[in-house]
Design an enzyme around this catalytic site. Sequence first.
Site, PDB file in Angstrom:
ATOM      1  CG  HIS A   1     -10.881  -2.094  -2.237  1.00  0.00           C
ATOM      2  ND1 HIS A   1     -11.632  -1.559  -1.216  1.00  0.00           N
ATOM      3  CD2 HIS A   1     -10.527  -1.055  -3.039  1.00  0.00           C
ATOM      4  CE1 HIS A   1     -11.735  -0.253  -1.398  1.00  0.00           C
ATOM      5  NE2 HIS A   1     -11.069   0.073  -2.496  1.00  0.00           N
ATOM      6  CD  GLU A   2      -7.155  -1.371  -4.963  1.00  0.00           C
ATOM      7  OE1 GLU A   2      -7.552  -0.686  -5.938  1.00  0.00           O
ATOM      8  OE2 GLU A   2      -7.089  -0.907  -3.800  1.00  0.00           O
TER       9      GLU A   2
ATOM     10  CG  HIS B   1     -11.324   0.428  -7.466  1.00  0.00           C
ATOM     11  ND1 HIS B   1     -12.478   1.153  -7.254  1.00  0.00           N
ATOM     12  CD2 HIS B   1     -10.600   0.536  -6.315  1.00  0.00           C
ATOM     13  CE1 HIS B   1     -12.465   1.666  -6.034  1.00  0.00           C
ATOM     14  NE2 HIS B   1     -11.336   1.303  -5.442  1.00  0.00           N
TER      15      HIS B   1
END
Length: 199
Positions: free
Chosen positions: A88-89, A92
């Site tokens: 997920h990160e 980003h």
Amino acid sequence: ILLLNRCMSVNDSPRLPRHPLGSPLGRFTRLTSSLGSLGCLVTPHTIVAEDCGHLHINGSFDHVNSQIVLCANNIGDDRGLMQRTLLHELVHAYDHCRAHVDWDNVDHYTCSEIRAVHLSGECRFPVQSRDASLSAIATMHRTYLACVRSRSAQSLLSLPKFAHLSTREALREVDSLMEKCINDVSPFDRVSWLPTEDG
């Protein structure tokens, strides 16, 4: 954290076998190599594990320092949660490197959040569905989209800078960008919302 070391060594060694893109390790490798090709190298110093105190989060992307923080006190020994949080990160981080996201812009943040929830696999079903009927698959797809929508809105509302939004406004923001952002699966060629043998 041992998995981080394993992922780093796999990513750096061209002699080891390739991992399927549906697997967490395959997605990790694609994201980190894509970041590297954009000039944003992922090193062991890029990803840190910290005690996040009272914060009810599993991780975050610090765009100022281009660093991924994994909340060790909240993740604990849950390997699956750590993998999903890291992926997920990394999405980003990829968006920050590729698109120069303005993290104070609600549209930019929301789009990256939709992509991160979708591409990390956190809403994928844990059961096999290849033998499911068409109506069952349609129901699962609606459930999947509802999960992406809900998680993206929750993340938006968890940030102090967007605390002025109501739940309805956050969901409306997600809805306005969902189709565009969920279909942007870069750096992958395609991403299935259905479970796979390796994912």
